[in-house]
Design an enzyme around this catalytic site. Structure first.
Site, PDB file in Angstrom:
ATOM      1  N   GLY A 158       0.831  -1.200   0.000  1.00  0.00           N
ATOM      2  CA  GLY A 158       0.000   0.000   0.000  1.00  0.00           C
ATOM      3  C   GLY A 158       0.864   1.247   0.000  1.00  0.00           C
ATOM      4  O   GLY A 158       1.559   1.525   0.985  1.00  0.00           O
TER       5      GLY A 158
ATOM      6  N   GLY B  92      -0.001   4.501  -0.181  1.00  0.00           N
ATOM      7  CA  GLY B  92      -0.869   5.658  -0.021  1.00  0.00           C
ATOM      8  C   GLY B  92      -0.403   6.610   1.058  1.00  0.00           C
ATOM      9  O   GLY B  92       0.793   6.734   1.334  1.00  0.00           O
TER      10      GLY B  92
ATOM     11  N   SER C 217      -3.484  -0.704   8.388  1.00  0.00           N
ATOM     12  CA  SER C 217      -4.802  -0.214   7.990  1.00  0.00           C
ATOM     13  C   SER C 217      -5.715  -0.155   9.205  1.00  0.00           C
ATOM     14  O   SER C 217      -5.585  -0.944  10.146  1.00  0.00           O
ATOM     15  CB  SER C 217      -5.427  -1.144   6.946  1.00  0.00           C
ATOM     16  OG  SER C 217      -4.622  -1.251   5.797  1.00  0.00           O
TER      17      SER C 217
ATOM     18  N   CYS D 262     -10.644   9.620   7.653  1.00  0.00           N
ATOM     19  CA  CYS D 262     -10.616   8.800   8.875  1.00  0.00           C
ATOM     20  C   CYS D 262     -11.813   8.987   9.803  1.00  0.00           C
ATOM     21  O   CYS D 262     -12.480   8.016  10.160  1.00  0.00           O
ATOM     22  CB  CYS D 262      -9.327   9.081   9.650  1.00  0.00           C
ATOM     23  SG  CYS D 262      -7.822   8.574   8.799  1.00  0.00           S
TER      24      CYS D 262
ATOM     25  N   LYS E 232     -15.337   7.694   8.650  1.00  0.00           N
ATOM     26  CA  LYS E 232     -15.285   6.251   8.419  1.00  0.00           C
ATOM     27  C   LYS E 232     -15.130   5.481   9.721  1.00  0.00           C
ATOM     28  O   LYS E 232     -15.797   4.460   9.942  1.00  0.00           O
ATOM     29  CB  LYS E 232     -14.119   5.926   7.481  1.00  0.00           C
ATOM     30  CG  LYS E 232     -13.995   4.444   7.137  1.00  0.00           C
ATOM     31  CD  LYS E 232     -12.701   4.142   6.410  1.00  0.00           C
ATOM     32  CE  LYS E 232     -11.533   4.165   7.369  1.00  0.00           C
ATOM     33  NZ  LYS E 232     -10.272   3.655   6.775  1.00  0.00           N
TER      34      LYS E 232
END
Length: 382
Positions: free
Chosen positions: A17, A19, A136, A280, A283
């Site tokens: 990942g 990101g 994550s 964040c 969610k």
């Protein structure tokens, strides 16, 4: 020495990942652990190409300098995920876990398909005992799901340890947060003490031992959700007070200052605003609401859902004030929007309150000119 145990050194860390979490985290780790190779892998070839270019896909103050100094030394970005896993002692999972709205009830479950895909790929590609780390943000007990996949699909003789090491990065200050964190949490199941020590040996290269906290795996997973929920709650709380202030003629800034002087309250996250945004808060609260409802804790679910409702109410109230402040309405009125990212110091426009405000103003017939010095590159705005 960065080590797996007293006799085995950690030589390679792979992060799946590339990101907002994986890239900066790996870059800072590489800068502080020069004897360890860090490889960031992703299926998105364009994103990897950007990390290997002079224009990074993520804007964070100080990140450019760190990536440029470590890239070609002990930091690399690649699309060869299997190779990254095969050579790694530690594999970090830092992929997106977007919300999935439930058909019934409150909240939104996290979409764990990418996490599951990562676990399966790790199981099939790993050729040595491997520590798998959740970076994550995931629901509580996701580690159990990952361990189950690793156990079912791993090669004979290959053992896995699953840890939770949640990120607590604030966009705009991510590099500072990585270099000087309030705490680093490493969660593991009983029997994973060696794995926890291995990950701790990475962080101990620059972080004082008293700031590195080990705990149970489920507690570590829940700490991330709870932390963001509590921060967002403060935002919604002061925003609700701002509505009262406007009604009675008080200054919310003065009220917030007066409250923040109380050492039990403090002054952080007491700045009234249009509402919280980003990838964040919304969610994670929705995930906490869903988790609470699924456990039959309906009062708890409704309590945290109210934080989200207050956030929506604040954005709508702002739009109403703009519309009501112009005689005859805003149809045909030219309005300049200065800033579109969800907060200053970042280019991230995900779930930005500005998008909601702009859509509402457009529906009322206004003409908008939007400017943001960082936000919107390669992103859809309204």
């Amino acid at each position: 020495m960065v080590s797996i145990d007293a006799e085995t050194a950690v030589t390679h860390v792979c992060c799946i990942g590339a990101g907002y979490v994986g890239g900066p985290t790996s870059a800072v780790m590489a800068s502080k652990c020069p004897t360890v190779q860090f490889t960031v892998v992703d299926i998105d070839a364009r994103r990897i190409a950007a990390w290997n270019s002079n224009k990074l896909p993520v804007y964070e103050p100080g990140l450019d300098e760190i990536v440029r100094s470590q890239r070609g030394e002990n930091l690399r970005f690649s699309t060869d995920i299997n190779e990254g896993i095969r050579t790694a002692d530690i594999v970090m999972i830092a992929v997106n876990t977007p919300p999935v709205q439930c058909e019934r009830g409150l909240g939104a479950a996290a979409d764990l398909r990418r996490v599951e895909e990562c676990a399966l790929q790790i199981a099939k590609a790993a050729q040595r005992n491997t520590i798998v780390v959740e970076k994550s943000t995931v629901p509580c007990r996701t580690g159990e799901l990952i361990a189950d996949i690793l156990g079912k699909h791993g090669s004979p003789g290959v053992k896995f340890s699953v840890l939770s090491n949640p990120e607590f990065l604030s966009e705009g200050t991510a590099v500072r947060d990585l270099l000087h964190p309030d705490r680093v949490i490493i969660g593991g199941l009983p029997g994973s003490e060696n794995a926890q020590s291995a990950l701790q040996s990475i962080y101990s290269q620059w972080i004082p031992s008293e700031r590195i906290v080990t705990m149970g795996l489920w507690s570590a997973e829940l700490t991330k959700l709870a932390s963001n929920a509590l921060l967002a709650q403060r935002v919604s709380s002061i925003n609700s007070i701002s509505a009262v202030c406007e009604a009675v003629g008080a200054s919310v800034s003065e009220v917030a200052h007066g409250c923040g002087l109380d050492s039990r309250i403090g002054d952080k996250f007491l700045r009234a605003s249009i509402g919280f945004g980003g990838s964040c808060f919304h969610k994670d609260i929705a995930s906490l609401v869903w988790l609470s409802a699924s456990l039959g804790l309906h009062d708890v679910a409704e309590y945290w859902d109210q934080v989200l409702k207050m956030n929506d109410s604040q954005m709508l109230r702002f739009v109403q004030r703009v519309v009501q402040g112009v005689d005859g309405g805003i149809a045909g009125v030219d309005i300049a929007i200065l800033g579109f990212a969800y907060k200053g110091g970042t280019g991230d426009t995900r779930n930005t309150p500005a998008a909601f405000v702009c859509k509402q103003l457009l529906e009322c017939g206004a003409n908008l000119s939007i400017f943001d010095p960082k936000g919107g590159v390669g992103q859809q705005w309204c």
